[in-house]
Design an enzyme around this catalytic site. Structure first.
Site, mmCIF file in Angstrom:
data_model
loop_
_atom_site.group_PDB
_atom_site.id
_atom_site.type_symbol
_atom_site.label_atom_id
_atom_site.label_comp_id
_atom_site.label_asym_id
_atom_site.label_seq_id
_atom_site.Cartn_x
_atom_site.Cartn_y
_atom_site.Cartn_z
ATOM 1 N N CYS A 197 -3.155 1.457 6.883
ATOM 2 C CA CYS A 197 -3.316 0.773 8.169
ATOM 3 C C CYS A 197 -3.827 1.714 9.251
ATOM 4 O O CYS A 197 -4.482 1.277 10.199
ATOM 5 C CB CYS A 197 -2.001 0.129 8.596
ATOM 6 S SG CYS A 197 -0.634 1.298 8.754
ATOM 7 N N ASN A 200 0.805 -1.226 0.000
ATOM 8 C CA ASN A 200 0.000 0.000 0.000
ATOM 9 C C ASN A 200 0.840 1.278 0.000
ATOM 10 O O ASN A 200 0.455 2.288 -0.576
ATOM 11 C CB ASN A 200 -0.997 -0.001 1.175
ATOM 12 C CG ASN A 200 -0.322 -0.145 2.523
ATOM 13 O OD1 ASN A 200 0.770 -0.700 2.648
ATOM 14 N ND2 ASN A 200 -0.974 0.356 3.556
ATOM 15 N N PRO A 242 6.916 -5.795 -1.869
ATOM 16 C CA PRO A 242 5.633 -6.301 -2.370
ATOM 17 C C PRO A 242 5.711 -6.650 -3.860
ATOM 18 O O PRO A 242 6.016 -5.785 -4.687
ATOM 19 C CB PRO A 242 4.684 -5.128 -2.133
ATOM 20 C CG PRO A 242 5.567 -3.927 -2.241
ATOM 21 C CD PRO A 242 6.910 -4.333 -1.709
ATOM 22 N N GLU A 252 4.530 -4.090 12.686
ATOM 23 C CA GLU A 252 3.505 -3.048 12.520
ATOM 24 C C GLU A 252 2.370 -3.687 11.744
ATOM 25 O O GLU A 252 2.470 -3.901 10.538
ATOM 26 C CB GLU A 252 4.095 -1.844 11.783
ATOM 27 C CG GLU A 252 3.254 -0.584 11.920
ATOM 28 C CD GLU A 252 2.392 -0.312 10.706
ATOM 29 O OE1 GLU A 252 1.180 -0.591 10.788
ATOM 30 O OE2 GLU A 252 2.921 0.174 9.702
ATOM 31 N N GLY A 311 2.348 -5.434 7.804
ATOM 32 C CA GLY A 311 1.325 -6.135 7.034
ATOM 33 C C GLY A 311 0.176 -6.552 7.923
ATOM 34 O O GLY A 311 -0.060 -5.965 8.984
ATOM 35 N N SER A 312 -0.524 -7.582 7.497
ATOM 36 C CA SER A 312 -1.726 -8.018 8.205
ATOM 37 C C SER A 312 -1.382 -8.699 9.525
ATOM 38 O O SER A 312 -0.293 -9.273 9.692
ATOM 39 C CB SER A 312 -2.536 -8.977 7.335
ATOM 40 O OG SER A 312 -1.875 -10.231 7.230
ATOM 41 N N LYS A 319 12.391 -8.099 1.436
ATOM 42 C CA LYS A 319 11.444 -8.603 0.453
ATOM 43 C C LYS A 319 10.305 -7.607 0.366
ATOM 44 O O LYS A 319 9.549 -7.424 1.319
ATOM 45 C CB LYS A 319 10.883 -9.976 0.830
ATOM 46 C CG LYS A 319 10.091 -10.620 -0.332
ATOM 47 C CD LYS A 319 9.093 -11.661 0.136
ATOM 48 C CE LYS A 319 7.823 -11.025 0.665
ATOM 49 N NZ LYS A 319 7.023 -10.335 -0.398
ATOM 50 N N GLU A 334 8.621 2.464 14.796
ATOM 51 C CA GLU A 334 9.493 2.974 13.741
ATOM 52 C C GLU A 334 9.369 4.488 13.740
ATOM 53 O O GLU A 334 8.283 5.032 13.886
ATOM 54 C CB GLU A 334 9.088 2.414 12.375
ATOM 55 C CG GLU A 334 9.263 0.912 12.252
ATOM 56 C CD GLU A 334 8.872 0.384 10.871
ATOM 57 O OE1 GLU A 334 8.045 1.037 10.202
ATOM 58 O OE2 GLU A 334 9.391 -0.657 10.478
#
Length: 480
Positions: free
Chosen positions: A284, A152, A177, A250, A228-229, A175, A458
């Site tokens: 988020c 996102n 997206p 996060e 992420g999720s 890594k 962060e």
């Protein structure tokens, strides 16, 4: 401008296809594939681990001034290349060009902030019990880090992790997206051109579960950072925990918005409508559960809907677009499912609610009223432009509803009362609280959540905490 030449970046080299497995990159504005992304092989991953481990042995001892100088060059190159990076983000992620440009340019501030803060990683001297003893606390880089970043905000999320790890003296395998890869490759080129030594930053792509299991299990990797999720974060946390790896997580949120009747109701409604539309709600920290005090409810809904429905939805490369498409077909399907569930439970659809009849992954600004607290829309992070607005009567009631979910990332309060703001702030279970505005995710402020929304922060002065270990040294001048 041409689209970014996609590649892996390992040990200072950009590695293109060369027989590797590839996947399509899709433009969400029309659903068409327009580029190919190479996946890392097991040998590529092992090479990245070896390179990062070797580079750490020298990078950890570099002067903070040297690391600061590279990060400053990174900031300058970000500003120089921002238009091209932003255009490519719009192509593969979908957000309006103006939003993509803002994402990229603000990252220059993050690079500069970390360039300054990495010069201030201080230890301390502890007064000894004996004159012949000196006691010191030293902060040292933890080692090779593995980071996993989302689609996102592809440039922002990758850059924040890179500058924190590298500024602390760590090396990094990242890594990014696979759905929106151009920004991460552009970031690698920026660090490369800024003079970062080979092996300090490595970029890999592939099947997420395969990449994460290989990297997290490796004894070379000492710390994991994931955005992420919540579901995926828990899986990674379990894997990292089994190997005693340090973590920064996060994760997802479902941010409550508490609007009290003494607030600037129309102003709050218009501001929140524009905030919610950012990246089509795929944020988020997006406001996602609206609780409005009874006396102000109708005024808020009317003003919110008036502002929300005026937004122009379209291809992010079109100058007049204010909200772009969703990033994936599955996001559209998720919006439709959440709306259907809420309507089955008695909620009223005020506007939107149906996929837009055009190519691409477009879903309109959608507002629902009377959504019961047991509806999926009130319990699951929508991550899209669907907005539930509910009434509340008293402060303790709305606090209980706001805190009822396992999430605790961000929250928002609108009131003209300092007493109310203080009372609510002290009781909201969230890592971040915005009072009468959206002032989150700045370079100088910490970003992080509580409960199922993650651990660690962060940004801000806390930014290096997850990348440093504490060493205590007790030195005597002679053997007792």
């Amino acid at each position: 401008m041409s689209y970014e030449q996609l590649a892996l970046y390992i040990d200072g080299e950009f590695l293109a296809t060369d027989g590797r497995v590839e996947q399509d990159v899709i433009n969400p504005a029309d659903g068409q594939a327009f580029a190919r992304l190479p996946h890392a092989t097991k040998q590529d991953l092992d090479r990245a681990l070896t390179a990062a481990s070797r580079a750490f042995q020298s990078w950890r001892f570099t002067s903070p001034l040297e690391r600061s100088g590279i990060l400053r060059k990174v900031a300058a190159l970000i500003r120089e290349r921002a238009p091209a990076i932003a255009r490519n983000i719009t192509l593969d992620q979908g957000k309006p060009l103006a939003e993509a440009l803002q994402e990229v340019t603000t990252c220059a501030e993050h690079a500069e902030w970390h360039a300054e803060e990495c010069r201030r990683i201080y230890g301390r001297v502890i007064p000894p019990r004996f004159e012949s003893v000196r006691q010191m606390v030293i902060r040292e880089p933890i080692g090779v880090c593995a980071a996993f970043t989302p689609w996102n905000f592809p440039f922002n999320q990758a850059l924040r992790k890179a500058v924190a790890a590298l500024g602390a003296g760590c090396t990094l395998i990242l890594k990014g997206p696979e759905d929106s890869p151009s920004a991460v490759v552009a970031m690698a080129r920026i660090f490369h051109d800024a003079g970062l030594p080979p092996g300090c930053l490595n970029i890999v792509w592939g099947v997420p579960s395969e990449i994460s299991s290989h990297l997290v299990a490796s004894p070379v990797v000492r710390k994991i950072s994931f955005t992420g999720s919540t579901a995926v974060g828990k899986q990674l946390a379990a894997l990292a925990g089994s190997h005693m790896k340090r973590m920064t997580m996060e994760l997802g949120g479902h941010s409550p918005v508490l609007v009290f009747d003494d607030a600037d109701i129309e102003g709050a409604a218009r501001f929140m409508a524009r905030t919610k539309a950012r990246n089509a709600g795929q944020v988020c920290m997006a406001p996602s559960r609206f609780f409005v005090q009874e006396k102000a409810y109708k005024r808020f809904v009317d003003a919110f809907v008036g502002e929300y429905t005026r937004l122009r939805v379209g291809d992010g490369l079109e100058a007049e677009t204010q909200m772009g498409p969703l990033a994936h077909e599955r996001r559209v399907e998720s919006m439709q499912s959440l709306v259907a569930d809420a309507r089955e439970r008695g909620a009223a659809l005020i506007c939107g609610g149906e996929r837009m009849p055009r190519e691409g992954y477009f879903f309109p600004p959608t507002v629902m009223s009377g959504v019961p607290d047991d509806a999926r829309l009130m319990k699951e992070e929508p991550f899209g432009p669907v907005v539930p607005i509910s009434k509340f009567t008293g402060t303790e009631e709305v606090l209980a509803r706001a805190n009822s979910l396992p999430f605790g990332l961000s929250s928002y309060v609108f009131t003209s009362s300092i007493a109310t703001a203080t009372h609510v702030t002290n009781r909201l279970e969230a890592g971040m609280v915005g009072i009468n505005h959206f002032g989150l995710a700045l370079a100088e402020t910490p970003l992080g959540g509580v409960k199922d929304s993650g651990m660690g922060s962060e940004g801000g002065t806390e930014t290096f905490d997850g990348y440093l270990v504490t060493k205590f040294v007790s030195q005597a001048s002679m053997v007792p």
